[in-house]
Design a protein around this motif. Structure first.
Motif, PDB file in Angstrom:
ATOM      1  N   PRO A   1      55.016  52.694  30.622  1.00 62.46           N
ATOM      2  CA  PRO A   1      54.239  51.450  30.589  1.00 62.46           C
ATOM      3  C   PRO A   1      54.758  50.377  31.551  1.00 62.46           C
ATOM      4  CG  PRO A   1      54.808  52.124  28.378  1.00 62.46           C
ATOM      5  CD  PRO A   1      55.549  53.034  29.296  1.00 62.46           C
ATOM      6  N   ILE A   2      56.049  50.368  31.783  1.00 59.67           N
ATOM      7  CA  ILE A   2      56.580  49.370  32.723  1.00 59.67           C
ATOM      8  C   ILE A   2      56.075  49.677  34.128  1.00 59.67           C
ATOM      9  CG2 ILE A   2      58.696  48.442  33.751  1.00 59.67           C
ATOM     10  CD1 ILE A   2      60.042  48.753  31.089  1.00 59.67           C
TER      11      ILE A   2
ATOM     12  N   PRO B   1      62.073  45.377  29.164  1.00 63.44           N
ATOM     13  CA  PRO B   1      61.729  45.701  27.776  1.00 63.44           C
ATOM     14  C   PRO B   1      62.415  46.998  27.352  1.00 63.44           C
ATOM     15  CG  PRO B   1      59.759  45.309  29.103  1.00 63.44           C
ATOM     16  CD  PRO B   1      60.900  45.379  30.043  1.00 63.44           C
ATOM     17  N   THR B   2      62.725  47.075  26.077  1.00 64.26           N
ATOM     18  CA  THR B   2      63.531  48.190  25.595  1.00 64.26           C
ATOM     19  C   THR B   2      62.712  49.436  25.284  1.00 64.26           C
ATOM     20  OG1 THR B   2      63.351  47.105  23.460  1.00 64.26           O
ATOM     21  CG2 THR B   2      65.415  46.828  24.673  1.00 64.26           C
TER      22      THR B   2
ATOM     23  N   PRO C   1      58.308  51.209  25.146  1.00 63.18           N
ATOM     24  CA  PRO C   1      56.920  51.044  25.613  1.00 63.18           C
ATOM     25  C   PRO C   1      56.150  49.975  24.848  1.00 63.18           C
ATOM     26  CG  PRO C   1      57.434  53.370  25.440  1.00 63.18           C
ATOM     27  CD  PRO C   1      58.614  52.633  24.872  1.00 63.18           C
ATOM     28  N   ALA C   2      56.305  49.959  23.516  1.00 61.24           N
ATOM     29  CA  ALA C   2      55.555  48.977  22.728  1.00 61.24           C
ATOM     30  C   ALA C   2      55.979  47.559  23.099  1.00 61.24           C
ATOM     31  CB  ALA C   2      55.767  49.231  21.234  1.00 61.24           C
ATOM     32  N   ALA C   3      57.285  47.357  23.295  1.00 61.85           N
ATOM     33  CA  ALA C   3      57.776  46.027  23.667  1.00 61.85           C
ATOM     34  C   ALA C   3      57.241  45.619  25.042  1.00 61.85           C
ATOM     35  CB  ALA C   3      59.310  46.018  23.657  1.00 61.85           C
ATOM     36  N   ALA C   4      57.169  46.581  25.965  1.00 63.37           N
ATOM     37  CA  ALA C   4      56.665  46.282  27.312  1.00 63.37           C
ATOM     38  C   ALA C   4      55.201  45.860  27.260  1.00 63.37           C
ATOM     39  CB  ALA C   4      56.830  47.519  28.209  1.00 63.37           C
ATOM     40  N   LEU C   5      54.396  46.598  26.502  1.00 63.64           N
ATOM     41  CA  LEU C   5      52.966  46.286  26.434  1.00 63.64           C
ATOM     42  C   LEU C   5      52.734  44.957  25.722  1.00 63.64           C
ATOM     43  CD1 LEU C   5      51.579  49.857  25.637  1.00 63.64           C
ATOM     44  CD2 LEU C   5      51.448  48.624  27.805  1.00 63.64           C
ATOM     45  N   LYS C   6      53.537  44.704  24.697  1.00 61.37           N
ATOM     46  CA  LYS C   6      53.400  43.449  23.958  1.00 61.37           C
ATOM     47  C   LYS C   6      53.749  42.262  24.859  1.00 61.37           C
ATOM     48  CE  LYS C   6      54.774  41.129  19.737  1.00 61.37           C
ATOM     49  NZ  LYS C   6      55.757  41.055  18.664  1.00 61.37           N
ATOM     50  N   GLN C   7      54.833  42.421  25.589  1.00 65.53           N
ATOM     51  CA  GLN C   7      55.231  41.345  26.484  1.00 65.53           C
ATOM     52  C   GLN C   7      54.165  41.103  27.559  1.00 65.53           C
ATOM     53  OE1 GLN C   7      58.964  41.863  28.575  1.00 65.53           O
ATOM     54  NE2 GLN C   7      59.277  39.650  28.605  1.00 65.53           N
TER      55      GLN C   7
ATOM     56  N   ARG D   1      47.201  56.035  36.347  1.00 65.36           N
ATOM     57  CA  ARG D   1      47.349  57.331  37.027  1.00 65.36           C
ATOM     58  C   ARG D   1      48.632  57.339  37.851  1.00 65.36           C
ATOM     59  NH1 ARG D   1      48.702  61.346  38.092  1.00 65.36           N
ATOM     60  NH2 ARG D   1      47.686  63.182  38.998  1.00 65.36           N
ATOM     61  N   GLY D   2      48.913  56.198  38.479  1.00 67.96           N
ATOM     62  CA  GLY D   2      50.111  56.097  39.320  1.00 67.96           C
ATOM     63  C   GLY D   2      51.417  56.019  38.527  1.00 67.96           C
ATOM     64  N   ALA D   3      51.307  55.786  37.228  1.00 67.95           N
ATOM     65  CA  ALA D   3      52.512  55.639  36.396  1.00 67.95           C
ATOM     66  C   ALA D   3      52.860  56.911  35.647  1.00 67.95           C
ATOM     67  CB  ALA D   3      52.309  54.487  35.406  1.00 67.95           C
ATOM     68  N   VAL D   4      52.104  57.981  35.919  1.00 70.83           N
ATOM     69  CA  VAL D   4      52.399  59.273  35.278  1.00 70.83           C
ATOM     70  C   VAL D   4      53.596  59.898  35.976  1.00 70.83           C
ATOM     71  CG1 VAL D   4      51.527  61.605  34.897  1.00 70.83           C
ATOM     72  CG2 VAL D   4      50.017  59.648  34.564  1.00 70.83           C
TER      73      VAL D   4
END
Ligand code: ADP
Ligand code: MG
Length: 206
Positions: free
Chosen positions: A6-7, A56-57, A59-65, A202-205
């Motif tokens: 997610p980052i 962020p530590t 994935p959930a924290a990254a998306l929330k931020q 797609r680019g983050a896979v």
């Protein structure tokens, strides 16, 4: 096993938005107030800056931020809409990296958040018209047992087709709806940035 970071998704989104900001603003100049590119550039740059400051530590924290920063930093309809997308996506996200099944679920939750916030339906000429076909393509990929990269290739194609389909639509939501019939014949700016969001995934896979 492929998954999505997610980052990296957000960083990729920021860089695609930056590259395409002039185009997004041009599209918004035709049926809105010519700020979609600058809104999205400011918001996504702020998300990247926040990540740079403190990674962020999970994935959930990254998306929330990402969601909180977008809501805080983007004036205009698109900030709260994309912000809600990421907050809802975060709530549907576990602590681990995102595989196909997880990502389809997370993306669908984001889309549901956009609908809860903006009440857009298919054919209203909004970001929904690109996001919804992408969510459907992800679900189909999931059902067919596709790998995340392939499912996202299909989602990108679906988002692009959905975005192109906004051209003949008359806007029924947002600023463009004030134009009535004069909104016909122009591609929706938010649907265009939504394609970038899917392309960024797609680019983050990895
Ligand atoms: P503003 O319209 O406030 O200037 P932006 O220009 O940043 O905000 O974003 C405009 C985009 O927001 C539109 O192109 C459309 O895709 C999206 N949008 C507006 N209202 C809605 C809504 N109710 N639901 C979903 N998307 C919407
Ligand atoms: Mg605008």
């Amino acid at each position: 096993m492929t998954d999505l970071d997610p980052i990296r998704w957000m960083r990729e989104f920021a860089s695609l938005v930056d590259e395409n900001a002039d185009r997004l603003t041009e599209l918004d100049a035709a049926i809105g107030d010519a700020d979609h590119g600058s809104n999205m550039r400011r918001g996504t740059a702020a998300v990247v800056a926040a990540f740079d400051e403190a990674a962020p530590t999970d994935p959930a924290a990254a998306l929330k931020q990402a969601g909180m920063v977008l809501i805080r930093s983007v004036g205009g309809a698109s900030g709260p809409l994309y912000g809600t997308f990421f907050l809802r996506a975060a709530a549907a996200c576990g602590e681990n990296a995102l595989g196909t099944a997880d990502f389809a679920k997370v993306f669908r939750a984001g889309l549901d958040g956009v609908v809860a916030r903006g009440k857009a339906e298919a054919g209203d000429k909004t970001m929904f018209d690109a996001l919804a076909p992408a969510a459907d393509a992800l679900d189909e990929g999931l059902t067919a047992g596709a790998d995340l990269g392939d499912a996202l290739d299909a989602a990108v194609a679906a988002a692009e087709a959905g975005c192109a389909a906004t051209i003949p639509m008359q806007a029924r939501k947002g600023r463009a709806s004030y134009l009535g019939e004069r909104s016909v014949g122009h591609q929706d700016p938010g649907a265009t940035s939504a394609v970038l969001l899917v392309r960024a995934a797609r680019g983050a896979v990895r």
